[in-house]
Design a protein around this motif. Structure first.
Motif, short mmCIF file in Angstrom:
data_model
loop_
_atom_site.label_atom_id
_atom_site.label_comp_id
_atom_site.label_asym_id
_atom_site.label_seq_id
_atom_site.Cartn_x
_atom_site.Cartn_y
_atom_site.Cartn_z
N LYS A 84 0.81 -1.22 0.00
CA LYS A 84 0.00 0.00 0.00
C LYS A 84 0.84 1.27 0.00
N LYS A 168 -4.85 -1.39 -8.58
CA LYS A 168 -5.56 -0.69 -7.51
C LYS A 168 -6.97 -0.29 -7.92
N ILE A 171 -9.48 -2.85 -6.77
CA ILE A 171 -9.81 -2.73 -5.35
C ILE A 171 -10.74 -1.55 -5.11
N ASN A 172 -10.45 -0.43 -5.76
CA ASN A 172 -11.31 0.75 -5.61
C ASN A 172 -12.71 0.50 -6.14
N LYS A 175 -14.60 -1.44 -3.59
CA LYS A 175 -15.04 -0.58 -2.49
C LYS A 175 -16.26 0.25 -2.89
N THR A 180 -16.68 -5.11 1.65
CA THR A 180 -15.95 -4.87 2.89
C THR A 180 -14.48 -5.27 2.72
N SER A 181 -13.67 -4.91 3.69
CA SER A 181 -12.24 -5.26 3.63
C SER A 181 -12.05 -6.77 3.61
N PHE A 182 -12.90 -7.49 4.35
CA PHE A 182 -12.77 -8.95 4.38
C PHE A 182 -13.12 -9.54 3.02
N ILE A 184 -12.87 -8.04 0.10
CA ILE A 184 -11.78 -7.69 -0.82
C ILE A 184 -10.59 -8.63 -0.63
N LEU A 185 -10.29 -8.91 0.63
CA LEU A 185 -9.19 -9.82 0.93
C LEU A 185 -9.49 -11.23 0.39
N MET A 189 -7.68 -10.11 -3.15
CA MET A 189 -6.27 -10.16 -2.77
C MET A 189 -5.73 -11.59 -2.73
#
Length: 275
Positions: A84, A168, A171-172, A175, A180-182, A184-185, A189
């Motif tokens: 990041k 990136k 990912i954007n 979002k 959520t972050s989870f 996305i992971l 990711m």
């Protein structure tokens, strides 16, 4: 003319490969399937199933799995954070982690001896703060710590390289769609970094399986791995190069299996794999 120049430039590499890879490999293959009298046999290869060899093999397997797991658990979050930052900051931080690799392997292991000895830096530090000493030297924990430290960069760098290649914008966009972050992971990711993860696991698990120097220096005579068995088969007073070659060939099979698994997951630079 260009082809001739390319062949001449490749000449030293070919000579190196023949002398130090192909010929030794052929010798190992020959010795693995022959006796001292030159007769064909598979006993040397099958000796890996004997209890005296299977026990250190299973111990090596278990400790390699633990080392690989420790390296992954430490590397993936760190690589995620590093990916990041800007490239300039990343270069400096990554350099800090690979800097110890410039030091000789034996010196790094000796440093761990100085830390883990009963009167070493660790127990002296614990004594200063009033804690009881811990006796890790000549234990499995010491060998695991030393091995994980030595192979940690081999897990970190492939995962980091895979994560920095992820666009990136993807990912954007996730979002913006409310992920959520989870999520996305889990959905972005991990799947896209899978080739780096598999590469890191391969680069840590395979060499740690045959490790014997760290076991000798940090484990003493109490931690006996398959690498120690092979080393003693070649170098002890009762050297048996045929047995050592047979056991080495068995470990070589694990390397081939690991490479097949790596090729199965790594379907290209895009990193989609089987997902």
């Amino acid at each position: 003319m260009k082809k001739l120049g390319s062949r001449l430039l490749a000449g030293p590499y070919i000579i190196w490969m023949v002398l130090f890879t192909i010929i030794p490999l052929c010798l190992i293959l020959y010795n693995a399937f022959t006796t001292f009298e030159g007769r064909f046999t598979i006993e040397n290869v099958m000796a890996i199933t004997d209890y005296v060899n299977a026990k250190p093999l299973l111990l090596s397997l278990n400790m390699s799995l633990v080392v690989t797991l420790i390296c992954f658990v430490l590397s993936f979050p760190l690589a995620l954070v590093l990916s990041k930052y800007s490239k300039n900051k990343n270069s400096i931080i990554v350099m800090v982690f690979i800097l110890p690799m410039w030091m000789n392997f034996m010196l790094r292991t000796l440093a761990w001896r100085l830390i883990l000895l009963n009167n070493g830096f660790l127990n002296k530090g614990l004594g200063i703060f009033g804690f009881n000493p811990v006796y890790l030297m000549n234990t499995k924990a010491a060998v695991i710590l030393g091995t994980a430290y030595d192979y940690f960069p081999f897990m970190l760098l492939p995962i980091y390289n895979a994560l920095v290649k992820i666009d990136k914008d993807v990912i954007n966009a996730a979002k913006d769609l409310g992920a959520t972050s989870f999520i996305i992971l889990k959905r972005i990711m991990l799947p896209l970094s899978l080739p780096g993860i598999v590469s890191g696991i391969t680069m840590v698990f395979v060499p740690s399986m045959s490790e014997f120097v760290i076991a000798d220096m940090l484990g003493g005579n109490k931690v006996y791995l398959i690498g120690n068995v092979i080393e003693q088969a070649f170098n002890s007073g009762y050297a048996d190069v045929h047995l050592g070659s047979g056991l080495s060939l068995s470990l070589m099979g694990l390397i081939i299996i690991s490479m097949v698994i790596y090729k199965f997951f790594d379907k290209g630079e895009g990193g989609h794999g089987i997902w």
